[in-house]
Design a protein around this motif. Structure first.
Motif, PDB file in Angstrom:
ATOM      1  N   LYS A 161       0.821  -1.210   0.000  1.00  0.00           N
ATOM      2  CA  LYS A 161       0.000   0.000   0.000  1.00  0.00           C
ATOM      3  C   LYS A 161       0.860   1.267   0.000  1.00  0.00           C
ATOM      4  O   LYS A 161       0.356   2.371  -0.111  1.00  0.00           O
ATOM      5  CB  LYS A 161      -0.890   0.047   1.257  1.00  0.00           C
ATOM      6  CG  LYS A 161      -1.752  -1.169   1.440  1.00  0.00           C
ATOM      7  CD  LYS A 161      -2.915  -1.132   0.465  1.00  0.00           C
ATOM      8  CE  LYS A 161      -3.816  -2.334   0.655  1.00  0.00           C
ATOM      9  NZ  LYS A 161      -3.702  -3.321  -0.403  1.00  0.00           N
ATOM     10  N   MET A 206      -3.877   8.962   8.319  1.00  0.00           N
ATOM     11  CA  MET A 206      -3.105   8.595   9.512  1.00  0.00           C
ATOM     12  C   MET A 206      -2.609   9.819  10.265  1.00  0.00           C
ATOM     13  O   MET A 206      -2.740   9.881  11.488  1.00  0.00           O
ATOM     14  CB  MET A 206      -1.945   7.647   9.180  1.00  0.00           C
ATOM     15  CG  MET A 206      -2.300   6.193   9.054  1.00  0.00           C
ATOM     16  SD  MET A 206      -3.547   5.533  10.175  1.00  0.00           S
ATOM     17  CE  MET A 206      -2.642   5.274  11.672  1.00  0.00           C
ATOM     18  N   TYR A 254     -12.113  12.139  15.068  1.00  0.00           N
ATOM     19  CA  TYR A 254     -11.522  11.769  13.787  1.00  0.00           C
ATOM     20  C   TYR A 254     -12.637  11.666  12.737  1.00  0.00           C
ATOM     21  O   TYR A 254     -12.473  12.078  11.589  1.00  0.00           O
ATOM     22  CB  TYR A 254     -10.785  10.434  13.929  1.00  0.00           C
ATOM     23  CG  TYR A 254     -10.370   9.812  12.613  1.00  0.00           C
ATOM     24  CD1 TYR A 254      -9.230  10.242  11.956  1.00  0.00           C
ATOM     25  CD2 TYR A 254     -11.137   8.798  12.033  1.00  0.00           C
ATOM     26  CE1 TYR A 254      -8.865   9.682  10.746  1.00  0.00           C
ATOM     27  CE2 TYR A 254     -10.774   8.236  10.826  1.00  0.00           C
ATOM     28  CZ  TYR A 254      -9.645   8.681  10.182  1.00  0.00           C
ATOM     29  OH  TYR A 254      -9.294   8.127   8.982  1.00  0.00           O
ATOM     30  N   ASP A 259     -15.201   6.655   7.397  1.00  0.00           N
ATOM     31  CA  ASP A 259     -14.476   5.670   8.205  1.00  0.00           C
ATOM     32  C   ASP A 259     -15.223   5.361   9.495  1.00  0.00           C
ATOM     33  O   ASP A 259     -15.213   4.243   9.988  1.00  0.00           O
ATOM     34  CB  ASP A 259     -13.076   6.187   8.571  1.00  0.00           C
ATOM     35  CG  ASP A 259     -12.187   6.300   7.352  1.00  0.00           C
ATOM     36  OD1 ASP A 259     -12.527   5.687   6.323  1.00  0.00           O
ATOM     37  OD2 ASP A 259     -11.168   7.002   7.429  1.00  0.00           O
ATOM     38  N   SER A 268      -3.691   0.416  14.766  1.00  0.00           N
ATOM     39  CA  SER A 268      -4.676   1.494  14.659  1.00  0.00           C
ATOM     40  C   SER A 268      -4.999   1.837  13.206  1.00  0.00           C
ATOM     41  O   SER A 268      -5.897   2.610  12.929  1.00  0.00           O
ATOM     42  CB  SER A 268      -4.183   2.747  15.388  1.00  0.00           C
ATOM     43  OG  SER A 268      -2.925   3.114  14.899  1.00  0.00           O
ATOM     44  N   HIS A 269      -4.254   1.221  12.270  1.00  0.00           N
ATOM     45  CA  HIS A 269      -4.580   1.438  10.859  1.00  0.00           C
ATOM     46  C   HIS A 269      -5.931   0.842  10.508  1.00  0.00           C
ATOM     47  O   HIS A 269      -6.501   1.144   9.471  1.00  0.00           O
ATOM     48  CB  HIS A 269      -3.486   0.839   9.971  1.00  0.00           C
ATOM     49  CG  HIS A 269      -2.236   1.657   9.978  1.00  0.00           C
ATOM     50  ND1 HIS A 269      -1.567   1.946  11.136  1.00  0.00           N
ATOM     51  CD2 HIS A 269      -1.553   2.270   8.985  1.00  0.00           C
ATOM     52  CE1 HIS A 269      -0.515   2.701  10.851  1.00  0.00           C
ATOM     53  NE2 HIS A 269      -0.491   2.918   9.556  1.00  0.00           N
ATOM     54  N   ILE A 311      -8.654   1.577  11.791  1.00  0.00           N
ATOM     55  CA  ILE A 311      -9.707   2.606  11.787  1.00  0.00           C
ATOM     56  C   ILE A 311      -9.837   3.250  10.396  1.00  0.00           C
ATOM     57  O   ILE A 311     -10.899   3.157   9.786  1.00  0.00           O
ATOM     58  CB  ILE A 311      -9.466   3.660  12.902  1.00  0.00           C
ATOM     59  CG1 ILE A 311      -9.470   2.976  14.277  1.00  0.00           C
ATOM     60  CG2 ILE A 311     -10.537   4.758  12.851  1.00  0.00           C
ATOM     61  CD1 ILE A 311      -9.037   3.881  15.430  1.00  0.00           C
ATOM     62  N   PRO A 312      -8.788   3.853   9.865  1.00  0.00           N
ATOM     63  CA  PRO A 312      -8.973   4.431   8.527  1.00  0.00           C
ATOM     64  C   PRO A 312      -8.851   3.430   7.382  1.00  0.00           C
ATOM     65  O   PRO A 312      -9.369   3.678   6.300  1.00  0.00           O
ATOM     66  CB  PRO A 312      -7.854   5.470   8.428  1.00  0.00           C
ATOM     67  CG  PRO A 312      -6.849   5.092   9.427  1.00  0.00           C
ATOM     68  CD  PRO A 312      -7.497   4.254  10.468  1.00  0.00           C
ATOM     69  N   TYR A 313      -8.141   2.335   7.594  1.00  0.00           N
ATOM     70  CA  TYR A 313      -7.851   1.443   6.474  1.00  0.00           C
ATOM     71  C   TYR A 313      -8.359   0.020   6.718  1.00  0.00           C
ATOM     72  O   TYR A 313      -7.620  -0.951   6.537  1.00  0.00           O
ATOM     73  CB  TYR A 313      -6.343   1.405   6.218  1.00  0.00           C
ATOM     74  CG  TYR A 313      -5.761   2.738   5.820  1.00  0.00           C
ATOM     75  CD1 TYR A 313      -6.193   3.399   4.678  1.00  0.00           C
ATOM     76  CD2 TYR A 313      -4.779   3.346   6.603  1.00  0.00           C
ATOM     77  CE1 TYR A 313      -5.659   4.624   4.319  1.00  0.00           C
ATOM     78  CE2 TYR A 313      -4.236   4.574   6.241  1.00  0.00           C
ATOM     79  CZ  TYR A 313      -4.683   5.207   5.098  1.00  0.00           C
ATOM     80  OH  TYR A 313      -4.152   6.417   4.736  1.00  0.00           O
ATOM     81  N   ASP A 351      -7.792  -2.388   3.793  1.00  0.00           N
ATOM     82  CA  ASP A 351      -6.401  -2.800   3.603  1.00  0.00           C
ATOM     83  C   ASP A 351      -5.969  -3.801   4.675  1.00  0.00           C
ATOM     84  O   ASP A 351      -5.078  -4.619   4.452  1.00  0.00           O
ATOM     85  CB  ASP A 351      -5.454  -1.588   3.699  1.00  0.00           C
ATOM     86  CG  ASP A 351      -5.657  -0.621   2.542  1.00  0.00           C
ATOM     87  OD1 ASP A 351      -6.316  -1.020   1.565  1.00  0.00           O
ATOM     88  OD2 ASP A 351      -5.163   0.516   2.618  1.00  0.00           O
ATOM     89  N   CYS A 352      -6.573  -3.685   5.842  1.00  0.00           N
ATOM     90  CA  CYS A 352      -6.152  -4.540   6.953  1.00  0.00           C
ATOM     91  C   CYS A 352      -6.881  -5.884   6.981  1.00  0.00           C
ATOM     92  O   CYS A 352      -6.447  -6.799   7.678  1.00  0.00           O
ATOM     93  CB  CYS A 352      -6.333  -3.819   8.288  1.00  0.00           C
ATOM     94  SG  CYS A 352      -5.229  -2.406   8.456  1.00  0.00           S
TER      95      CYS A 352
END
Ligand code: SF4
Ligand code: SF4
Lengths: 182, 284
Positions: free
Chosen positions: A37, A105, A131, A138, B196-197, B199-201, B204-205
Protein backbone atom coordinates in the motif's frame (compact mmCIF):
# COMPACT_ATOMS: atom_id res chain seq x y z
CA UNK A 1 13.77 23.66 3.38
CA UNK A 2 15.40 22.27 0.27
CA UNK A 3 16.21 18.63 -0.32
CA UNK A 4 19.86 18.93 0.64
CA UNK A 5 19.15 20.65 3.95
CA UNK A 6 16.44 18.13 4.76
CA UNK A 7 18.81 15.29 4.04
CA UNK A 8 21.45 16.76 6.35
CA UNK A 9 18.83 17.24 9.01
CA UNK A 10 17.82 13.61 8.68
CA UNK A 11 21.44 12.43 8.89
CA UNK A 12 21.91 14.48 12.05
CA UNK A 13 19.15 12.62 13.88
CA UNK A 14 20.28 9.83 16.11
CA UNK A 15 20.16 6.86 13.74
CA UNK A 16 19.67 8.80 10.52
CA UNK A 17 23.10 8.01 9.09
CA UNK A 18 22.34 4.30 9.38
CA UNK A 19 20.61 4.39 5.99
CA UNK A 20 24.12 4.65 4.53
CA UNK A 21 24.69 1.07 5.70
CA UNK A 22 21.69 -0.21 3.73
CA UNK A 23 22.64 -2.89 1.20
CA UNK A 24 19.28 -2.67 -0.58
CA UNK A 25 18.53 -6.31 0.08
CA UNK A 26 14.79 -5.72 0.36
CA UNK A 27 14.30 -7.82 3.49
CA UNK A 28 12.41 -4.93 5.08
CA UNK A 29 10.04 -4.52 2.14
CA UNK A 30 9.46 -8.26 1.98
CA UNK A 31 8.66 -8.40 5.70
CA UNK A 32 6.37 -5.41 5.79
CA UNK A 33 2.66 -6.20 6.20
CA UNK A 34 1.56 -3.10 4.33
CA UNK A 35 4.36 -2.47 1.82
CA UNK A 36 2.00 -3.05 -1.10
CA UNK A 37 0.00 0.00 0.00
CA UNK A 38 3.03 2.24 0.35
CA UNK A 39 4.14 4.75 -2.30
CA UNK A 40 7.65 3.35 -1.81
CA UNK A 41 8.41 0.19 0.13
CA UNK A 42 11.02 0.74 2.88
CA UNK A 43 14.01 -0.34 0.78
CA UNK A 44 13.05 2.09 -1.97
CA UNK A 45 12.43 4.86 0.53
CA UNK A 46 15.96 4.49 1.88
CA UNK A 47 17.39 4.65 -1.63
CA UNK A 48 15.50 7.90 -2.17
CA UNK A 49 16.85 9.36 1.08
CA UNK A 50 20.39 8.60 -0.02
CA UNK A 51 19.70 10.15 -3.39
CA UNK A 52 18.56 13.27 -1.60
CA UNK A 53 14.95 13.08 -2.79
CA UNK A 54 13.73 14.26 0.60
CA UNK A 55 10.68 16.14 -0.53
CA UNK A 56 9.37 13.01 -2.28
CA UNK A 57 10.21 10.95 0.79
CA UNK A 58 8.44 13.24 3.24
CA UNK A 59 5.45 13.59 0.96
CA UNK A 60 5.04 9.84 0.56
CA UNK A 61 2.55 7.80 2.52
CA UNK A 62 5.17 5.17 3.41
CA UNK A 63 6.00 6.24 6.94
CA UNK A 64 2.31 6.78 7.67
CA UNK A 65 1.45 3.28 6.56
CA UNK A 66 4.08 1.90 8.91
CA UNK A 67 2.26 0.17 11.78
CA UNK A 68 5.37 -0.17 13.94
CA UNK A 69 5.40 -3.94 13.88
CA UNK A 70 9.22 -3.95 14.04
CA UNK A 71 9.36 -6.93 11.70
CA UNK A 72 11.80 -5.19 9.36
CA UNK A 73 13.92 -4.04 12.25
CA UNK A 74 14.57 -7.46 13.77
CA UNK A 75 15.31 -8.92 10.34
CA UNK A 76 17.50 -6.26 8.74
CA UNK A 77 20.91 -7.87 8.15
CA UNK A 78 22.59 -4.48 8.61
CA UNK A 79 20.84 -3.88 11.94
CA UNK A 80 19.32 -0.65 10.70
CA UNK A 81 16.55 0.50 13.07
CA UNK A 82 14.07 0.78 10.20
CA UNK A 83 11.01 1.40 12.40
CA UNK A 84 12.75 4.12 14.39
CA UNK A 85 13.67 5.83 11.13
CA UNK A 86 10.00 5.71 10.09
CA UNK A 87 9.17 7.60 13.31
CA UNK A 88 11.81 10.21 12.50
CA UNK A 89 10.36 10.68 9.03
CA UNK A 90 6.84 11.14 10.43
CA UNK A 91 8.07 13.72 12.92
CA UNK A 92 10.05 15.52 10.23
CA UNK A 93 7.06 15.63 7.90
CA UNK A 94 4.98 17.19 10.69
CA UNK A 95 7.72 19.68 11.56
CA UNK A 96 8.02 20.71 7.94
CA UNK A 97 4.28 20.91 7.53
CA UNK A 98 4.37 18.32 4.76
CA UNK A 99 1.45 15.93 4.67
CA UNK A 100 0.96 13.04 2.28
CA UNK A 101 -1.82 13.00 -0.30
CA UNK A 102 -4.04 10.96 1.99
CA UNK A 103 -3.94 12.59 5.38
CA UNK A 104 -5.85 9.89 7.24
CA UNK A 105 -3.10 8.60 9.51
CA UNK A 106 -1.67 12.05 10.32
CA UNK A 107 -5.21 13.13 11.18
CA UNK A 108 -5.84 10.10 13.35
CA UNK A 109 -2.54 10.44 15.20
CA UNK A 110 -3.07 14.19 15.60
CA UNK A 111 -6.52 13.64 17.08
CA UNK A 112 -5.10 11.08 19.48
CA UNK A 113 -2.24 13.44 20.33
CA UNK A 114 -4.49 16.41 21.09
CA UNK A 115 -6.81 14.32 23.29
CA UNK A 116 -3.90 13.04 25.35
CA UNK A 117 -2.34 16.49 25.63
CA UNK A 118 -5.61 17.83 26.98
CA UNK A 119 -6.84 14.97 29.15
CA UNK A 120 -3.84 12.79 29.90
CA UNK A 121 -5.84 9.75 28.82
CA UNK A 122 -7.55 8.59 25.68
CA UNK A 123 -11.22 7.68 25.32
CA UNK A 124 -11.51 5.55 22.19
CA UNK A 125 -15.06 6.72 21.46
CA UNK A 126 -13.87 10.34 21.54
CA UNK A 127 -11.07 9.48 19.15
CA UNK A 128 -13.61 7.97 16.76
CA UNK A 129 -15.95 10.93 17.03
CA UNK A 130 -13.33 13.62 16.53
CA UNK A 131 -11.52 11.77 13.79
CA UNK A 132 -14.93 10.98 12.28
CA UNK A 133 -15.70 14.67 11.84
CA UNK A 134 -12.89 14.78 9.31
CA UNK A 135 -13.40 11.36 7.78
CA UNK A 136 -17.08 10.51 8.29
CA UNK A 137 -17.13 7.40 6.11
CA UNK A 138 -14.48 5.67 8.21
CA UNK A 139 -16.59 6.18 11.30
CA UNK A 140 -19.91 5.40 9.67
CA UNK A 141 -18.63 2.07 8.41
CA UNK A 142 -18.03 1.29 12.06
CA UNK A 143 -21.50 2.28 13.24
CA UNK A 144 -22.83 -1.29 13.28
CA UNK A 145 -19.84 -2.29 15.30
CA UNK A 146 -20.55 0.51 17.77
CA UNK A 147 -24.03 -0.90 18.36
CA UNK A 148 -22.61 -4.36 19.01
CA UNK A 149 -20.11 -2.91 21.46
CA UNK A 150 -22.79 -0.92 23.20
CA UNK A 151 -24.84 -4.08 23.69
CA UNK A 152 -21.87 -5.74 25.33
CA UNK A 153 -21.29 -2.72 27.58
CA UNK A 154 -18.00 -2.04 25.88
CA UNK A 155 -18.42 1.52 24.69
CA UNK A 156 -17.00 4.11 27.03
CA UNK A 157 -18.90 7.32 26.39
CA UNK A 158 -17.79 9.31 29.40
CA UNK A 159 -14.51 11.00 28.46
CA UNK A 160 -11.62 9.64 30.52
CA UNK A 161 -8.94 11.85 32.01
CA UNK A 162 -6.40 12.03 34.77
CA UNK A 163 -7.63 13.60 38.03
CA UNK A 164 -6.67 17.20 37.30
CA UNK A 165 -5.86 17.63 33.63
CA UNK A 166 -4.72 21.19 34.34
CA UNK A 167 -1.69 19.77 36.10
CA UNK A 168 -0.26 18.42 32.88
CA UNK A 169 -0.36 21.69 30.97
CA UNK A 170 3.42 21.30 30.72
CA UNK A 171 2.76 18.82 27.92
CA UNK A 172 1.88 21.84 25.83
CA UNK A 173 5.29 23.40 26.45
CA UNK A 174 6.92 20.06 25.62
CA UNK A 175 4.86 20.18 22.45
CA UNK A 176 6.29 23.51 21.40
CA UNK A 177 9.85 22.55 22.31
CA UNK A 178 10.29 19.18 20.61
CA UNK A 179 13.67 17.71 21.43
CA UNK A 180 15.13 17.21 18.01
CA UNK A 181 14.32 13.71 17.02
CA UNK A 182 16.87 11.55 18.77
CA UNK B 1 7.70 -7.36 44.87
CA UNK B 2 5.21 -4.51 44.58
CA UNK B 3 3.51 -4.55 41.20
CA UNK B 4 2.34 -1.17 39.91
CA UNK B 5 -0.48 -1.91 37.53
CA UNK B 6 -0.70 0.23 34.42
CA UNK B 7 -4.04 -0.66 32.78
CA UNK B 8 -3.73 1.70 29.80
CA UNK B 9 -6.61 3.33 27.96
CA UNK B 10 -8.01 0.28 26.17
CA UNK B 11 -8.26 -2.07 29.14
CA UNK B 12 -11.58 -0.97 30.54
CA UNK B 13 -13.59 -1.54 27.38
CA UNK B 14 -11.66 -4.61 26.22
CA UNK B 15 -13.81 -7.76 25.97
CA UNK B 16 -13.62 -9.18 29.48
CA UNK B 17 -9.94 -8.46 29.99
CA UNK B 18 -10.54 -6.65 33.25
CA UNK B 19 -12.99 -9.26 34.53
CA UNK B 20 -10.58 -12.09 33.81
CA UNK B 21 -7.46 -10.34 35.14
CA UNK B 22 -9.32 -9.50 38.36
CA UNK B 23 -10.61 -13.06 38.65
CA UNK B 24 -7.07 -14.42 38.34
CA UNK B 25 -5.71 -11.90 40.83
CA UNK B 26 -8.36 -13.02 43.32
CA UNK B 27 -7.85 -16.73 42.74
CA UNK B 28 -4.05 -16.57 42.89
CA UNK B 29 -3.77 -13.81 45.51
CA UNK B 30 -1.79 -11.52 43.21
CA UNK B 31 -1.51 -7.95 44.48
CA UNK B 32 -1.82 -5.81 41.38
CA UNK B 33 -2.30 -2.23 42.53
CA UNK B 34 -3.28 0.41 39.98
CA UNK B 35 -0.74 3.24 39.69
CA UNK B 36 -2.68 6.24 41.06
CA UNK B 37 -3.58 8.84 38.45
CA UNK B 38 -1.76 7.01 35.64
CA UNK B 39 -1.68 8.67 32.22
CA UNK B 40 -1.78 7.37 28.65
CA UNK B 41 1.59 6.13 27.34
CA UNK B 42 0.97 7.89 24.03
CA UNK B 43 1.31 4.67 22.04
CA UNK B 44 2.43 4.82 18.41
CA UNK B 45 0.53 8.06 17.82
CA UNK B 46 2.42 10.42 20.12
CA UNK B 47 5.85 9.08 19.18
CA UNK B 48 4.88 9.64 15.55
CA UNK B 49 4.15 13.31 16.16
CA UNK B 50 6.60 14.49 18.78
CA UNK B 51 9.06 12.46 20.83
CA UNK B 52 9.48 15.10 23.57
CA UNK B 53 5.82 14.78 24.51
CA UNK B 54 6.02 11.00 24.26
CA UNK B 55 8.99 10.97 26.63
CA UNK B 56 7.29 13.25 29.15
CA UNK B 57 4.22 10.97 29.16
CA UNK B 58 6.32 7.89 29.90
CA UNK B 59 8.41 9.90 32.35
CA UNK B 60 5.33 10.97 34.31
CA UNK B 61 4.10 7.41 34.60
CA UNK B 62 7.49 6.12 35.72
CA UNK B 63 7.80 8.91 38.27
CA UNK B 64 4.32 8.20 39.66
CA UNK B 65 5.02 4.49 39.98
CA UNK B 66 8.26 5.20 41.81
CA UNK B 67 6.63 7.81 44.05
CA UNK B 68 4.04 5.28 45.17
CA UNK B 69 6.70 2.74 46.05
CA UNK B 70 6.21 0.20 43.28
CA UNK B 71 9.10 -2.01 42.16
CA UNK B 72 7.84 -2.85 38.70
CA UNK B 73 5.29 -1.63 36.19
CA UNK B 74 2.94 -4.29 34.89
CA UNK B 75 1.08 -3.77 31.62
CA UNK B 76 -1.60 -5.80 29.88
CA UNK B 77 -1.14 -4.21 26.46
CA UNK B 78 1.63 -4.69 23.90
CA UNK B 79 1.53 -1.07 22.80
CA UNK B 80 1.90 0.22 26.37
CA UNK B 81 4.63 -2.32 26.93
CA UNK B 82 6.78 -1.40 23.97
CA UNK B 83 6.09 2.33 24.17
CA UNK B 84 7.32 2.47 27.77
CA UNK B 85 10.31 0.29 27.02
CA UNK B 86 11.15 2.41 23.98
CA UNK B 87 11.06 5.58 26.12
CA UNK B 88 13.19 3.94 28.82
CA UNK B 89 15.63 2.72 26.19
CA UNK B 90 16.02 6.28 24.88
CA UNK B 91 16.46 7.68 28.41
CA UNK B 92 19.12 5.09 29.21
CA UNK B 93 21.08 6.03 26.11
CA UNK B 94 20.59 9.78 26.49
CA UNK B 95 20.50 10.61 30.20
CA UNK B 96 20.18 14.30 29.31
CA UNK B 97 16.62 13.50 28.27
CA UNK B 98 15.78 12.73 31.90
CA UNK B 99 16.85 16.25 32.89
CA UNK B 100 14.57 17.63 30.18
CA UNK B 101 11.66 15.49 31.32
CA UNK B 102 12.16 16.54 34.93
CA UNK B 103 11.98 20.21 34.01
CA UNK B 104 8.38 19.58 33.00
CA UNK B 105 7.46 17.16 35.76
CA UNK B 106 8.69 19.65 38.36
CA UNK B 107 5.63 21.84 37.80
CA UNK B 108 3.59 18.94 39.11
CA UNK B 109 6.10 18.28 41.92
CA UNK B 110 7.04 14.98 40.35
CA UNK B 111 10.53 13.73 39.72
CA UNK B 112 11.87 10.91 37.64
CA UNK B 113 14.60 9.34 39.76
CA UNK B 114 14.88 5.82 38.48
CA UNK B 115 13.70 3.77 35.56
CA UNK B 116 11.52 0.94 36.84
CA UNK B 117 11.37 -2.30 34.89
CA UNK B 118 8.30 -2.75 32.71
CA UNK B 119 6.77 -6.20 32.35
CA UNK B 120 3.74 -7.79 30.76
CA UNK B 121 1.16 -9.52 32.98
CA UNK B 122 1.81 -12.71 30.96
CA UNK B 123 5.38 -12.66 32.24
CA UNK B 124 4.11 -12.30 35.83
CA UNK B 125 1.69 -15.23 35.52
CA UNK B 126 4.13 -17.46 33.67
CA UNK B 127 7.18 -16.77 35.83
CA UNK B 128 6.33 -15.31 39.23
CA UNK B 129 3.59 -17.54 40.57
CA UNK B 130 4.90 -20.62 42.38
CA UNK B 131 3.75 -23.97 41.01
CA UNK B 132 2.20 -24.77 44.41
CA UNK B 133 -0.22 -21.92 44.13
CA UNK B 134 -1.43 -22.99 40.70
CA UNK B 135 -1.93 -26.52 41.96
CA UNK B 136 -3.94 -25.31 44.91
CA UNK B 137 -6.26 -23.24 42.74
CA UNK B 138 -6.74 -25.58 39.81
CA UNK B 139 -9.88 -27.66 40.02
CA UNK B 140 -9.80 -31.25 38.89
CA UNK B 141 -9.30 -31.39 35.15
CA UNK B 142 -12.28 -29.98 33.34
CA UNK B 143 -12.96 -31.52 29.95
CA UNK B 144 -12.46 -28.94 27.28
CA UNK B 145 -12.53 -29.08 23.51
CA UNK B 146 -10.48 -25.91 23.16
CA UNK B 147 -7.48 -26.10 20.89
CA UNK B 148 -5.76 -22.83 21.56
CA UNK B 149 -3.59 -20.88 19.13
CA UNK B 150 -1.37 -18.45 21.02
CA UNK B 151 -1.16 -15.07 19.32
CA UNK B 152 1.41 -12.51 20.42
CA UNK B 153 1.11 -9.80 17.83
CA UNK B 154 4.12 -7.63 17.28
CA UNK B 155 5.09 -5.44 20.18
CA UNK B 156 5.85 -7.92 22.93
CA UNK B 157 8.82 -9.70 21.46
CA UNK B 158 9.89 -7.01 19.00
CA UNK B 159 12.13 -5.16 18.80
CA UNK B 160 13.47 -6.44 22.13
CA UNK B 161 14.47 -10.01 21.33
CA UNK B 162 14.58 -10.80 25.07
CA UNK B 163 11.05 -12.22 25.39
CA UNK B 164 11.83 -15.36 23.49
CA UNK B 165 12.36 -15.49 19.77
CA UNK B 166 11.11 -12.30 18.12
CA UNK B 167 9.13 -14.24 15.50
CA UNK B 168 8.36 -17.55 17.15
CA UNK B 169 8.06 -17.07 20.88
CA UNK B 170 6.58 -19.87 22.97
CA UNK B 171 6.19 -18.51 26.51
CA UNK B 172 2.41 -18.46 26.24
CA UNK B 173 2.21 -21.97 24.79
CA UNK B 174 4.47 -23.40 27.48
CA UNK B 175 2.53 -21.64 30.18
CA UNK B 176 -0.86 -22.79 28.91
CA UNK B 177 0.39 -26.36 28.52
CA UNK B 178 1.53 -26.36 32.13
CA UNK B 179 -2.09 -25.66 33.03
CA UNK B 180 -3.28 -28.56 30.93
CA UNK B 181 -4.57 -26.49 28.01
CA UNK B 182 -4.25 -27.98 24.52
CA UNK B 183 -2.26 -25.64 22.29
CA UNK B 184 -1.52 -25.85 18.59
CA UNK B 185 1.60 -24.81 16.70
CA UNK B 186 1.16 -22.32 13.85
CA UNK B 187 3.09 -19.66 11.97
CA UNK B 188 0.90 -16.61 12.41
CA UNK B 189 1.68 -15.89 16.03
CA UNK B 190 3.59 -12.67 15.57
CA UNK B 191 2.03 -11.38 12.36
CA UNK B 192 0.59 -7.88 12.37
CA UNK B 193 -3.10 -7.39 13.24
CA UNK B 194 -3.31 -3.98 11.55
CA UNK B 195 -3.06 -1.95 14.77
CA UNK B 196 -4.68 1.49 14.66
CA UNK B 197 -4.58 1.44 10.86
CA UNK B 198 -7.74 -0.61 11.18
CA UNK B 199 -9.71 2.61 11.79
CA UNK B 200 -8.97 4.43 8.53
CA UNK B 201 -7.85 1.44 6.47
CA UNK B 202 -10.15 -1.40 7.46
CA UNK B 203 -10.18 -2.78 3.91
CA UNK B 204 -6.40 -2.80 3.60
CA UNK B 205 -6.15 -4.54 6.95
CA UNK B 206 -8.73 -7.25 6.23
CA UNK B 207 -6.13 -9.53 4.56
CA UNK B 208 -3.93 -9.20 7.64
CA UNK B 209 -6.69 -10.51 9.88
CA UNK B 210 -7.67 -13.13 7.35
CA UNK B 211 -4.20 -14.66 7.06
CA UNK B 212 -3.98 -15.09 10.83
CA UNK B 213 -7.41 -16.69 11.22
CA UNK B 214 -6.96 -18.95 8.19
CA UNK B 215 -3.58 -20.15 9.38
CA UNK B 216 -4.99 -21.01 12.80
CA UNK B 217 -7.93 -22.89 11.31
CA UNK B 218 -5.69 -24.73 8.90
CA UNK B 219 -3.63 -25.92 11.86
CA UNK B 220 -6.84 -27.06 13.52
CA UNK B 221 -7.01 -24.43 16.23
CA UNK B 222 -10.50 -23.37 17.32
CA UNK B 223 -9.79 -20.37 19.53
CA UNK B 224 -7.09 -17.70 19.61
CA UNK B 225 -5.50 -16.43 22.83
CA UNK B 226 -4.39 -12.79 22.68
CA UNK B 227 -2.34 -10.71 25.09
CA UNK B 228 -3.21 -7.19 23.89
CA UNK B 229 -6.51 -5.26 23.70
CA UNK B 230 -5.81 -3.97 20.20
CA UNK B 231 -4.95 -7.40 18.81
CA UNK B 232 -8.06 -8.86 20.43
CA UNK B 233 -10.26 -6.13 19.03
CA UNK B 234 -8.86 -6.24 15.50
CA UNK B 235 -9.06 -10.01 15.19
CA UNK B 236 -12.50 -10.20 16.82
CA UNK B 237 -14.21 -7.25 15.13
CA UNK B 238 -12.17 -7.66 11.93
CA UNK B 239 -13.80 -11.02 11.25
CA UNK B 240 -17.04 -9.20 10.55
CA UNK B 241 -15.59 -8.33 7.14
CA UNK B 242 -14.42 -11.81 6.28
CA UNK B 243 -16.32 -14.62 4.78
CA UNK B 244 -14.96 -17.41 6.94
CA UNK B 245 -16.44 -19.29 9.90
CA UNK B 246 -16.11 -17.29 13.11
CA UNK B 247 -13.16 -18.11 15.34
CA UNK B 248 -13.48 -16.79 18.90
CA UNK B 249 -10.69 -14.45 20.00
CA UNK B 250 -10.21 -14.53 23.77
CA UNK B 251 -7.77 -12.92 26.12
CA UNK B 252 -5.19 -15.37 27.44
CA UNK B 253 -6.43 -14.54 30.93
CA UNK B 254 -9.89 -15.86 30.03
CA UNK B 255 -8.39 -19.13 28.81
CA UNK B 256 -6.29 -19.42 31.95
CA UNK B 257 -9.40 -18.73 34.03
CA UNK B 258 -11.32 -21.50 32.25
CA UNK B 259 -8.41 -23.88 32.73
CA UNK B 260 -8.49 -23.18 36.46
CA UNK B 261 -12.19 -23.93 36.51
CA UNK B 262 -13.35 -20.34 37.09
CA UNK B 263 -16.94 -19.75 35.99
CA UNK B 264 -17.06 -18.19 32.51
CA UNK B 265 -19.48 -15.56 33.86
CA UNK B 266 -16.67 -14.21 36.01
CA UNK B 267 -14.33 -14.00 33.05
CA UNK B 268 -16.37 -11.62 30.88
CA UNK B 269 -16.59 -14.18 28.09
CA UNK B 270 -20.02 -12.87 27.04
CA UNK B 271 -18.30 -9.69 25.85
CA UNK B 272 -16.54 -11.31 22.90
CA UNK B 273 -17.99 -10.39 19.51
CA UNK B 274 -17.49 -13.81 17.95
CA UNK B 275 -19.12 -15.82 20.73
CA UNK B 276 -17.35 -18.71 22.32
CA UNK B 277 -20.17 -21.18 21.63
CA UNK B 278 -19.20 -20.81 17.95
CA UNK B 279 -16.33 -23.19 18.49
CA UNK B 280 -16.70 -25.58 15.64
CA UNK B 281 -14.50 -28.30 14.33
CA UNK B 282 -14.89 -27.70 10.62
CA UNK B 283 -11.41 -27.34 9.28
CA UNK B 284 -10.96 -25.10 6.27
S1 SF4 C 1 16.55 -4.91 5.31
FE1 SF4 C 1 18.07 -3.38 5.98
S2 SF4 C 1 19.76 -3.55 4.53
FE2 SF4 C 1 18.02 -4.64 3.62
S3 SF4 C 1 17.03 -3.08 2.30
FE3 SF4 C 1 16.01 -3.00 4.31
S4 SF4 C 1 17.11 -1.43 5.46
FE4 SF4 C 1 18.40 -1.99 3.71
S1 SF4 D 1 7.79 -1.64 11.24
FE1 SF4 D 1 6.78 -0.45 9.63
S2 SF4 D 1 8.13 -0.53 7.87
FE2 SF4 D 1 8.78 -2.12 9.28
S3 SF4 D 1 7.75 -3.96 8.57
FE3 SF4 D 1 6.46 -3.06 10.16
S4 SF4 D 1 5.03 -1.73 9.06
FE4 SF4 D 1 6.70 -2.19 7.63
Amino acid sequence: MDDRRLQLKFYETHDGKDVLKCIQCGTCSGSCPLSDKMDYAPRELFALIRDGEMEAVLRSNTQWYCVSCYQCMVRCPQEIPVTDLMYILKQMAIEQGISPKTAKMPDLYMTFYREVLKKGRLTEAMLMIRYGMKHPTDTLSNAFLAVKLLKRRRLEIIPQSIKEPKRISYLKSADSERTETK
Amino acid sequence: MRYGFFPGCAYKTAAGYRESVEALNRALAIQLVEIPDWNCCGATAVFSINSSVALVLSGRLLALADLHGFDEIITVCNACYTTLRKAIHMMEHHPELITEINKHLKTETLQLKRLLPVRHYLDVLANDIPEMRWRKVKQSKSDSDLRVAAYYGCQLTRPWKDQGQPERPDVLEQFLERLGVTVIEHSAKTLCCGASHMIPYAKDCAPLVSRIIREVRKKNGNIIATICPMCQFNLDAGQGRLNIPGTPIAFFTQIVGLALGIDSKDLGIDKLLVPMYKISDNKE
